[in-house]
Design a protein around this motif. Structure first.
Motif, mmCIF file in Angstrom:
data_model
loop_
_atom_site.group_PDB
_atom_site.id
_atom_site.type_symbol
_atom_site.label_atom_id
_atom_site.label_comp_id
_atom_site.label_asym_id
_atom_site.label_seq_id
_atom_site.Cartn_x
_atom_site.Cartn_y
_atom_site.Cartn_z
ATOM 1 N N GLY A 81 1.456 7.279 -6.477
ATOM 2 C CA GLY A 81 0.235 8.025 -6.749
ATOM 3 C C GLY A 81 -0.981 7.147 -6.984
ATOM 4 O O GLY A 81 -1.944 7.585 -7.597
ATOM 5 N N ARG A 82 -0.943 5.924 -6.541
ATOM 6 C CA ARG A 82 -2.092 5.023 -6.728
ATOM 7 C C ARG A 82 -2.790 4.795 -5.394
ATOM 8 O O ARG A 82 -2.171 4.768 -4.346
ATOM 9 C CB ARG A 82 -1.628 3.659 -7.240
ATOM 10 C CG ARG A 82 -0.974 3.696 -8.566
ATOM 11 C CD ARG A 82 -0.627 2.282 -8.977
ATOM 12 N NE ARG A 82 0.121 2.293 -10.201
ATOM 13 C CZ ARG A 82 0.953 1.346 -10.559
ATOM 14 N NH1 ARG A 82 1.141 0.291 -9.771
ATOM 15 N NH2 ARG A 82 1.591 1.391 -11.702
ATOM 16 N N ASN A 83 -4.064 4.638 -5.490
ATOM 17 C CA ASN A 83 -4.827 4.228 -4.310
ATOM 18 C C ASN A 83 -4.856 2.706 -4.262
ATOM 19 O O ASN A 83 -5.142 2.072 -5.259
ATOM 20 C CB ASN A 83 -6.267 4.756 -4.362
ATOM 21 C CG ASN A 83 -6.305 6.244 -4.165
ATOM 22 O OD1 ASN A 83 -5.465 6.799 -3.470
ATOM 23 N ND2 ASN A 83 -7.276 6.902 -4.792
ATOM 24 N N VAL A 84 -4.570 2.173 -3.141
ATOM 25 C CA VAL A 84 -4.556 0.714 -2.985
ATOM 26 C C VAL A 84 -5.651 0.305 -2.052
ATOM 27 O O VAL A 84 -5.920 0.920 -1.059
ATOM 28 C CB VAL A 84 -3.201 0.202 -2.472
ATOM 29 C CG1 VAL A 84 -3.231 -1.300 -2.292
ATOM 30 C CG2 VAL A 84 -2.116 0.581 -3.435
ATOM 31 N N ALA A 126 0.835 -1.209 0.000
ATOM 32 C CA ALA A 126 0.000 0.000 0.000
ATOM 33 C C ALA A 126 0.868 1.256 0.000
ATOM 34 O O ALA A 126 0.588 2.209 -0.734
ATOM 35 C CB ALA A 126 -0.933 -0.008 1.207
ATOM 36 N N ARG A 127 1.927 1.262 0.797
ATOM 37 C CA ARG A 127 2.822 2.428 0.856
ATOM 38 C C ARG A 127 3.513 2.653 -0.487
ATOM 39 O O ARG A 127 3.653 3.790 -0.944
ATOM 40 C CB ARG A 127 3.856 2.241 1.955
ATOM 41 C CG ARG A 127 3.277 2.388 3.351
ATOM 42 C CD ARG A 127 4.348 2.206 4.424
ATOM 43 N NE ARG A 127 3.733 2.071 5.721
ATOM 44 C CZ ARG A 127 3.945 1.061 6.562
ATOM 45 N NH1 ARG A 127 4.791 0.103 6.248
ATOM 46 N NH2 ARG A 127 3.330 1.021 7.705
ATOM 47 N N ALA A 128 3.947 1.567 -1.099
ATOM 48 C CA ALA A 128 4.608 1.675 -2.405
ATOM 49 C C ALA A 128 3.642 2.215 -3.444
ATOM 50 O O ALA A 128 4.005 3.044 -4.288
ATOM 51 C CB ALA A 128 5.156 0.312 -2.837
ATOM 52 N N GLY A 129 2.375 1.793 -3.382
ATOM 53 C CA GLY A 129 1.370 2.295 -4.323
ATOM 54 C C GLY A 129 1.063 3.756 -4.105
ATOM 55 O O GLY A 129 0.894 4.521 -5.058
ATOM 56 N N GLU A 130 1.033 4.190 -2.851
ATOM 57 C CA GLU A 130 0.813 5.602 -2.534
ATOM 58 C C GLU A 130 1.932 6.464 -3.075
ATOM 59 O O GLU A 130 1.703 7.567 -3.570
ATOM 60 C CB GLU A 130 0.667 5.795 -1.031
ATOM 61 C CG GLU A 130 -0.635 5.283 -0.467
ATOM 62 C CD GLU A 130 -0.687 5.363 1.060
ATOM 63 O OE1 GLU A 130 0.301 5.781 1.693
ATOM 64 O OE2 GLU A 130 -1.734 4.982 1.616
ATOM 65 N N LYS A 131 3.163 5.974 -2.977
ATOM 66 C CA LYS A 131 4.317 6.727 -3.466
ATOM 67 C C LYS A 131 4.258 6.905 -4.967
ATOM 68 O O LYS A 131 4.746 7.886 -5.520
ATOM 69 C CB LYS A 131 5.628 6.026 -3.080
ATOM 70 C CG LYS A 131 5.931 6.178 -1.608
ATOM 71 C CD LYS A 131 7.225 5.466 -1.268
ATOM 72 C CE LYS A 131 7.482 5.578 0.248
ATOM 73 N NZ LYS A 131 8.659 4.825 0.623
#
Length: 165
Positions: free
Chosen positions: A162-165, A155-160
């Motif tokens: 710019g994606r919502n997980v 989830a953190r990698a996706g946020e970085k």
């Protein structure tokens, strides 16, 4: 050897009549019992047999905590290889799993355990070790925590990015 049945259900009277016909007095039906009574009987058992079958609807034994309980007590298990039972019982290591519906094979495994105290002891010890190794609460909690950490990292990698997980 004495058959001891703990539990209850709508077919109890039929099963008791069948046991009386086939075993004479070599059986005991106790009905539903508290945990301490079950534990006491389990501690004295040569083996634990619960040959679960799949229902016509496809429903089957999901996991079978009672199989874990037997193995935790050092009691080898005999059942059918159906549903989630093979996840709990390791065939030939902690007990025996017959092909579902193969009553002859099931009877063979029961007889084999009844005739061999050494085999019962070996499978019982292996079952106890397996439960301690694979199903210990601390071990399971640690696995769950690792899974949560992986999900959070994803989830953190996706946020970085710019994606919502």
């Amino acid at each position: 050897v004495r058959l001891t049945v703990i539990g209850d259900g709508p077919m109890r009277a039929q099963y008791e009549a069948q046991a009386r016909r086939l075993l004479g007095t070599g059986f005991l039906f106790l009905g539903v019992q508290p945990h301490d009574v079950v534990k006491d009987f389990m501690s004295r058992a040569y083996l634990f047999a619960m040959p679960s079958i799949s229902m016509p609807s496809g429903q089957a034994e999901a996991f079978g905590v009672v199989f874990l309980e037997a193995q935790a007590m050092g009691v080898p298990v005999v059942s059918f290889a159906t549903g989630g039972i093979p996840e709990v019982v390791s065939h030939g290591e902690t007990g025996f799993l017959a092909e579902e519906g193969n009553v002859g094979q099931l009877a063979f495994y029961i007889e084999r355990l009844l005739e061999s105290p050494e085999l019962r002891e070996r499978l019982g010890r292996a079952g106890r070790r397996r439960v301690e190794r694979m199903f210990d609460l601390e071990v399971q909690n640690a696995k769950l925590e690792r899974l949560y950490e992986e999900v959070l990292e994803t989830a953190r990698a996706g946020e970085k990015r710019g994606r919502n997980v």
